[in-house]
Design an enzyme around this catalytic site. Structure first.
Site, PDB file in Angstrom:
ATOM      1  N   ALA A   1       0.835  -1.204   0.000  1.00 18.08           N
ATOM      2  CA  ALA A   1       0.000   0.000   0.000  1.00 18.08           C
ATOM      3  C   ALA A   1       0.872   1.258   0.000  1.00 18.08           C
ATOM      4  O   ALA A   1       1.953   1.264   0.588  1.00 18.08           O
ATOM      5  CB  ALA A   1      -0.923  -0.012   1.215  1.00 18.08           C
TER       6      ALA A   1
ATOM      7  N   GLU B   1      -0.827  -6.254   1.382  1.00 19.49           N
ATOM      8  CA  GLU B   1      -0.711  -5.234   2.419  1.00 19.49           C
ATOM      9  C   GLU B   1      -1.265  -5.803   3.728  1.00 19.49           C
ATOM     10  O   GLU B   1      -2.430  -6.217   3.788  1.00 19.49           O
ATOM     11  CB  GLU B   1      -1.469  -3.975   2.035  1.00 19.49           C
ATOM     12  CG  GLU B   1      -1.588  -2.937   3.132  1.00 19.49           C
ATOM     13  CD  GLU B   1      -0.251  -2.533   3.743  1.00 19.49           C
ATOM     14  OE1 GLU B   1      -0.169  -2.449   4.988  1.00 19.49           O
ATOM     15  OE2 GLU B   1       0.706  -2.310   2.980  1.00 19.49           O
TER      16      GLU B   1
ATOM     17  N   GLY C   1       0.212   1.368  -3.329  1.00 19.63           N
ATOM     18  CA  GLY C   1       0.191   0.712  -4.628  1.00 19.63           C
ATOM     19  C   GLY C   1       1.106   1.299  -5.686  1.00 19.63           C
ATOM     20  O   GLY C   1       1.157   0.786  -6.799  1.00 19.63           O
ATOM     21  N   GLY C   2       1.850   2.354  -5.349  1.00 21.11           N
ATOM     22  CA  GLY C   2       2.703   2.980  -6.346  1.00 21.11           C
ATOM     23  C   GLY C   2       3.746   2.038  -6.922  1.00 21.11           C
ATOM     24  O   GLY C   2       3.876   1.891  -8.139  1.00 21.11           O
TER      25      GLY C   2
ATOM     26  N   CYS D   1      12.275   4.269   2.872  1.00 25.74           N
ATOM     27  CA  CYS D   1      12.257   5.705   2.593  1.00 25.74           C
ATOM     28  C   CYS D   1      12.939   6.419   3.748  1.00 25.74           C
ATOM     29  O   CYS D   1      12.409   7.366   4.330  1.00 25.74           O
ATOM     30  CB  CYS D   1      10.841   6.226   2.353  1.00 25.74           C
ATOM     31  SG  CYS D   1       9.692   5.948   3.715  1.00 25.74           S
TER      32      CYS D   1
END
Length: 475
Positions: free
Chosen positions: A113, A135, A115-116, A232
């Site tokens: 999630a 997810e 979903g990119g 990230c």
């Protein structure tokens, strides 16, 4: 922007003064805006991003925009023609196109999630490949299912399971993406909450959780398969340290990715760690913070699997529900012979025959939210076509009458408001289109028409935007 003192101390020690200064300046600058066209719906050369400055260097379908438009009021976003995604995350496209060059494969996106990266992956994988997009968190899984259905590719299964459940299922994959939950340092520029939640303790908590997720994913990866590890965040505890763990404890080699020096992607920041890894730093690279490493599973021994838990598939027959005599028309699909129609309760789904066996196993052992092409649902003596059908690339739009909407009508439709159909519109189910792109269905009952747009997807804002707010246009 006020950053935590512990973060600043840690980052300076890791990066050095020069690199830290560039990052600090980048975090205080405006984030770039980027989108990625859906190649299955935007055929090459047929659509253009209106306000694009240039392409994303590592993803040919990605574009930077001059400014941030009001994406909510672009019907093409809701039709799945493009995805709003920060540019660094599109690096996965380059990775997969470099290393997945043969025939069809099976790929798992473990923490997918919203979903990119799943839609990046599905666009880059060879034809006939299957993507399982999972997810663990239920609310986020619903958002994932929505975005995957908008993307429209039929060769995707969306599941809502914890990594342990996936590893116990017995499903095996050629490629696994573990875009693991992290301390979120790379999101500081976009998300103030990430700053407030950061702490050294949370970094350590994330590091342990990441290893647990990767260890479960490793059980599902075939010998010789690829694991893409990404976060990230900037710190080496969640990045290089975990790559070292995967190599030493699980048995992996780190693979290089072909990059251009002009992209200003940073390598390892950990002393003594000389393996190829890829770190995107705001202020240096044109995107948000991202870390990515590509690893190959070197263990050629049998992968130990836990005993799969069994449970009955919840379909209408096993619940004692009388099977309906109503059936969807296979002509709703462009290549109907490639699919097998399954009935689960009141819902009909078209599953590609090429991976029906995988779907059968997943639907018995995992929580499947969507798969293939949802065709429709039985209501009374009727079958209501599914919204996902209209958005699927496998949809045969000629199977239904259609009505072309102007911009104002399209926004009304997406708000699930009443839309007046032309008087000559045939009764029954009708496809609503905008610029010849399907948006969904309405049912014309003569004196009025029912808007069938999903209530949970509708535009909730009552604001009336100025202009057309078109982010992409047809050439």
């Amino acid at each position: 922007m006020t950053l935590p003192d512990d973060f600043i101390t840690q980052a300076k020690a890791t990066m050095g003064d020069e690199l830290w200064t560039l990052l600090a300046q980048g975090l205080c600058s405006e984030a770039p805006v980027s989108i990625r066209l859906n190649p299955w719906k935007c055929r090459e050369g047929m659509w253009t991003a209106v306000d694009a400055t240039d392409c994303v260097a590592w993803c040919s379908s990605g574009y930077y925009l001059n400014s941030r438009p009001n994406f909510t009021f672009d019907p093409m976003l809701h039709a799945g023609m493009y995805y709003v995604q920060e540019a660094s995350s599109m690096f996965l496209d380059l990775v997969l196109r470099q290393y997945v060059t043969g025939g069809a494969v099976r790929m798992l996106d473990m923490c997918a999630a919203p979903g990119g990266k799943s839609t990046v992956a599905r666009a880059a994988l060879p034809a006939g490949s299957l993507l399982v997009s999972n997810e663990p968190m239920r609310t986020r899984a619903q958002i994932l299912a929505e975005n995957i259905q908008k993307f429209g590719h039929p060769d995707v299964i969306v599941t809502n399971n914890y990594p342990q459940e996936i590893s116990r299922s017995g499903l095996m994959f050629d490629i696994i993406l573990t875009d693991v939950p992290c301390s979120g340092e790379g999101m500081f520029r976009k998300d103030p909450v990430a700053i407030n939640e950061w702490s050294p303790q949370n970094v350590e908590k994330c590091r342990r959780l990441q290893r647990e997720i990767v260890a479960e994913a490793w059980q599902c990866l075939r010998p010789g398969g690829l694991l893409v590890y990404s976060t990230c965040t900037f710190n080496t505890k969640e990045d290089e340290d975990n790559v070292s763990y995967i190599c030493k404890e699980l048995g992996a080699e780190v693979l290089p990715v072909d990059i251009d020096g002009d992209w200003k992607i940073t390598g390892s920041l950990l002393n003594g760690f000389d393996k190829p890894v890829y770190r995107f730093l705001p202020g240096l690279t044109r995107g948000e913070g991202l870390f990515m490493a590509v690893l190959r599973k070197t263990d050629d021994g049998a992968t130990e699997q836990g005993r799969p838990k069994t449970k009955k598939q919840k379909n209408g027959r096993e619940r004692g529900k009388k099977q309906s005599t109503a059936k969807p028309d296979k002509g709703w699909l462009t290549s109907p012979d490639d699919y097998e129609i399954t009935e689960n309760g009141d819902t009909f789904t078209a599953i590609p025959k090429a991976w029906k066996d995988v779907y059968d196993l997943a639907s018995r052992l995992l929580k499947v939210l969507s798969a293939g092409v949802e065709l429709g649902e039985i209501k009374g003596k009727d079958i209501v076509p599914a919204h996902a059908l209209a958005l699927s690339t496998a949809f045969n739009a000629q199977a239904f009458p259609s009505v072309s909407l102007n911009y104002a009508q399209a926004i009304s439709y997406l708000r699930k408001e009443a839309v007046t159909l032309p008087p000559d519109t045939p009764r029954g189910y009708v496809v609503m289109t905008y610029q010849n792109v399907p948006l969904g269905f309405m049912k014309n009952i003569g004196n009025r028409a029912n808007n069938l747009y999903p209530a949970e997807w509708k535009i909730k804002s009552t604001h009336i935007p100025e202009g057309k707010n078109n982010v992409i246009i047809k050439n």
